[in-house]
Design a protein around this motif. Structure first.
Motif, short mmCIF file in Angstrom:
data_model
loop_
_atom_site.label_atom_id
_atom_site.label_comp_id
_atom_site.label_asym_id
_atom_site.label_seq_id
_atom_site.Cartn_x
_atom_site.Cartn_y
_atom_site.Cartn_z
N ILE A 64 1.23 -1.47 0.12
CA ILE A 64 0.07 0.37 0.14
C ILE A 64 0.57 1.31 -0.49
O ILE A 64 1.15 2.16 -1.01
CB ILE A 64 -0.51 -0.26 1.63
N ARG A 65 1.85 1.20 0.44
CA ARG A 65 3.05 2.64 0.43
C ARG A 65 3.32 2.74 -0.75
O ARG A 65 3.23 3.52 -0.85
CB ARG A 65 3.95 2.41 2.00
N TRP A 70 4.07 5.45 -5.67
CA TRP A 70 3.90 5.58 -7.18
C TRP A 70 2.93 6.64 -7.78
O TRP A 70 3.80 6.90 -7.84
CB TRP A 70 3.87 4.05 -7.58
N TYR A 71 2.12 6.66 -6.76
CA TYR A 71 0.84 7.91 -7.62
C TYR A 71 1.47 8.94 -7.42
O TYR A 71 1.57 10.05 -8.14
CB TYR A 71 -0.55 6.99 -6.58
N GLN A 75 2.22 12.40 -10.13
CA GLN A 75 1.13 13.67 -10.22
C GLN A 75 2.41 14.28 -9.95
O GLN A 75 1.80 15.22 -10.06
CB GLN A 75 0.13 13.35 -8.95
N GLN A 76 3.61 14.43 -9.85
CA GLN A 76 3.85 15.14 -9.46
C GLN A 76 4.73 15.27 -10.40
O GLN A 76 5.32 16.49 -11.05
CB GLN A 76 5.32 14.82 -8.62
#
Length: 79
Positions: A64-65, A70-71, A75-76
Motif C-alpha cells: 500500500i505504501r 508511486w501515485y 502526479q508530481q
C-alpha cells in the motif's frame, strides 16, 4: 524432469552492447523520512492487499505504501 539444454559452438550472431541500467549502490540506500498516519480503508481493499502480499511473500502495508508513493510521484511529474 527438465529437459537438459545442450550448448554448441555455433556463432552467436550480431551482439548488441546494452547500456548499464542498474542503479549505483549509493542509489539503493533509501533513507526517506516516514510519517506514521492512521487511515481507514474498505475491508475488501485490505483483504485484496493481504491476499496479494501472501502470494508475493511481502507485507501488505509495504504494498500500500509503495502504491501511494508511486501515485504521488506520477502526479508530481505531471504537475
Amino acid at each position: 524432469m527438465r529437459k537438459r539444454t545442450r550448448y554448441t559452438d555455433e556463432p552467436l550472431g550480431e551482439l548488441v552492447v546494452t547500456k548499464d541500467f542498474l542503479p549505483r549502490p549509493e542509489e539503493l540506500v533509501l533513507k526517506e523520512e516516514n510519517v506514521k498516519i492512521t487511515i481507514s480503508l474498505n475491508k475488501s481493499s485490505v483483504d485484496f492487499f493481504k491476499k496479494k502480499a501472501r502470494e508475493h511473500h511481502t507485507s501488505y502495508q509495504k504494498m500500500i505504501r509503495r502504491l501511494i508513493d508511486w501515485y504521488a510521484s506520477q502526479q508530481q511529474k505531471s504537475a
